[in-house]
Design a protein around this motif. Sequence first.
Motif, mmCIF file in Angstrom:
data_model
loop_
_atom_site.group_PDB
_atom_site.id
_atom_site.type_symbol
_atom_site.label_atom_id
_atom_site.label_comp_id
_atom_site.label_asym_id
_atom_site.label_seq_id
_atom_site.Cartn_x
_atom_site.Cartn_y
_atom_site.Cartn_z
ATOM 1 N N MET A 1 12.084 -24.174 -52.585
ATOM 2 C CA MET A 1 12.703 -25.435 -52.989
ATOM 3 C C MET A 1 13.410 -26.033 -51.785
ATOM 4 O O MET A 1 14.377 -25.484 -51.270
ATOM 5 N N LEU A 2 12.906 -27.154 -51.303
ATOM 6 C CA LEU A 2 13.476 -27.788 -50.123
ATOM 7 C C LEU A 2 14.442 -28.874 -50.553
ATOM 8 O O LEU A 2 14.153 -29.687 -51.418
ATOM 9 N N HIS A 247 5.464 -34.999 -48.492
ATOM 10 C CA HIS A 247 6.143 -35.234 -49.770
ATOM 11 C C HIS A 247 5.564 -36.493 -50.419
ATOM 12 O O HIS A 247 6.055 -37.601 -50.171
ATOM 13 N N ARG A 268 14.420 -32.199 -61.623
ATOM 14 C CA ARG A 268 13.766 -32.131 -60.311
ATOM 15 C C ARG A 268 12.254 -32.327 -60.405
ATOM 16 O O ARG A 268 11.647 -32.990 -59.564
ATOM 17 N N TYR A 269 11.635 -31.746 -61.422
ATOM 18 C CA TYR A 269 10.186 -31.836 -61.562
ATOM 19 C C TYR A 269 9.773 -32.863 -62.629
ATOM 20 O O TYR A 269 8.702 -32.763 -63.218
ATOM 21 N N ASP A 274 7.903 -35.806 -55.023
ATOM 22 C CA ASP A 274 7.848 -34.358 -54.846
ATOM 23 C C ASP A 274 8.912 -33.961 -53.827
ATOM 24 O O ASP A 274 8.689 -34.008 -52.627
ATOM 25 N N ASP A 276 10.234 -30.977 -53.229
ATOM 26 C CA ASP A 276 9.938 -29.733 -52.526
ATOM 27 C C ASP A 276 8.939 -29.952 -51.397
ATOM 28 O O ASP A 276 9.085 -29.405 -50.307
ATOM 29 N N LYS A 359 2.471 -21.911 -53.332
ATOM 30 C CA LYS A 359 3.313 -22.106 -54.512
ATOM 31 C C LYS A 359 3.173 -20.936 -55.478
ATOM 32 O O LYS A 359 4.163 -20.489 -56.083
ATOM 33 N N ASP A 364 6.866 -20.897 -56.823
ATOM 34 C CA ASP A 364 7.395 -22.255 -56.835
ATOM 35 C C ASP A 364 6.571 -23.169 -57.740
ATOM 36 O O ASP A 364 5.373 -22.941 -57.951
ATOM 37 N N TRP A 400 17.823 -23.820 -46.628
ATOM 38 C CA TRP A 400 16.413 -23.996 -46.983
ATOM 39 C C TRP A 400 15.513 -24.057 -45.752
ATOM 40 O O TRP A 400 14.312 -23.808 -45.848
#
Length: 457
Positions: A1-2, A247, A268-269, A274, A276, A359, A364, A400
């Motif tokens: 996770m960035l 991204h 977040r998702y 995106d 991450d 992933k 992830d 990260w």
Amino acid sequence: MLVRSLAALTFASLVLGQQVGTNTAEKHPSMPIQVCTKSGSCTKESTSVVLDSNWRWAHVTSGYTNCYTGNEWNATACPDGKTCAKNCAIDGADYAKTYGITTPSSGALKLQFVTKNDNGANVGSRVYLMASDTKYRMFNLLNKEFTFDVDVSKLPCGLNGAVYFSEMDEDGGMSKYSTNRAGAKYGTGYCDSQCPTDIKFINGEANVEGWGGSANDQNSGSGKYGSCCAEMDIWEANLDAAAYTPHPCKVNGPTRCEGADCGNGDDRYSGVCDKDGCDFNSFRMGDQSFYGTQMTVDTSKPFTIVTQFITTDGTDNGKLKQINRFYVQNGKTIPNSVVQIDGIDPVNHIDDNFCAQQKSVFGDNNYFKTIGGMTQMGNQLKKMVLVLSVWDDHAVAMNWLDSNYPTDGDASTPGIARGRCDSAAGDPKTVEAAHPDASVIYSNIKLGALNSTFKAT
């Protein structure tokens, strides 16, 4: 996770506004680039850089009263977003004295981390490449390579010298929003895949609604809205760690978000971008001796970074298939490190297959695929603005990028260890006090046909 925290990129009593002040003349520092053809012939472009408007002094148009001080808006000048845009003006910048932004040689840009000045101290900076005095230099990266030199020898753990592309508007949003009178000349219109909510003016209006000051940054805060767009991270790095990361976003170009669309916290998702991405960090991908001081790529000395955007049909309008990376140092071409993680093919590039395997093995969420993967990223590489910055991280101390993340994770678990840095080294209070003289130098930027911007050895 960035995670990228833009809250660190702040300056006391400075803020983005939309009118234009006249106290300081705006003069963009020169930073020419080169454009190269298949024959290897390169032509110079007389480009320059402009400071992001989030750093600039904003004051009422009728005088010198600040529109924003510390991490609070002036309630009188800014009772709401539209009124604030009418009442507030941003001024030109003293790049060297106030912000520590200098050009040590032709085609080179030095960004100082902390710069003491008459107003206190500036921390970090972000600039954009300009084609003219009023327009950003736009890039189509498909079927091209992007090359530049970097010196990170004075950029320790916890800092990020970043070179990336964002899908911003050529004029900074000036033609779209009548309340934006400043435009690209004053660095307006920023957006990225993190949908930052600390941007003080979005779509020509102040981000006043719901604004709250940061709990750990006296000069920053966040509002109701964020500013989203696709982002291609060419280079996020310091002495000890580096990553490059596409991204993609569901939206095209700068888009104001609110609520779940911004993708914050549990959403977040669910967001439009995106956050991450699909990163390639050599340390995280298993080669812990590739990048760092006196390693394969020796970060104690300058080196060249080459990034290639390969399309399925070999044309500038084809679908993005693969992103390649090379380094050049001491006259030697150094291929990117090869993945050394069980369950991931031993490749040294980014493509959809690499992303899916990474992933899966790291556990992830493959939101990169959900958003559209390499194809969607390629669609958004056709209209990009170049961003160069240096920053520290008030959210997660840059762990990260250069340490274990999450910090309580087991470093032996694939994907947790991202670098050799101590997790406490990037705490902003620590890094700002210990390394105010930190800096990064970017130079010799080139864009061209594949294999035209560097000589393979």
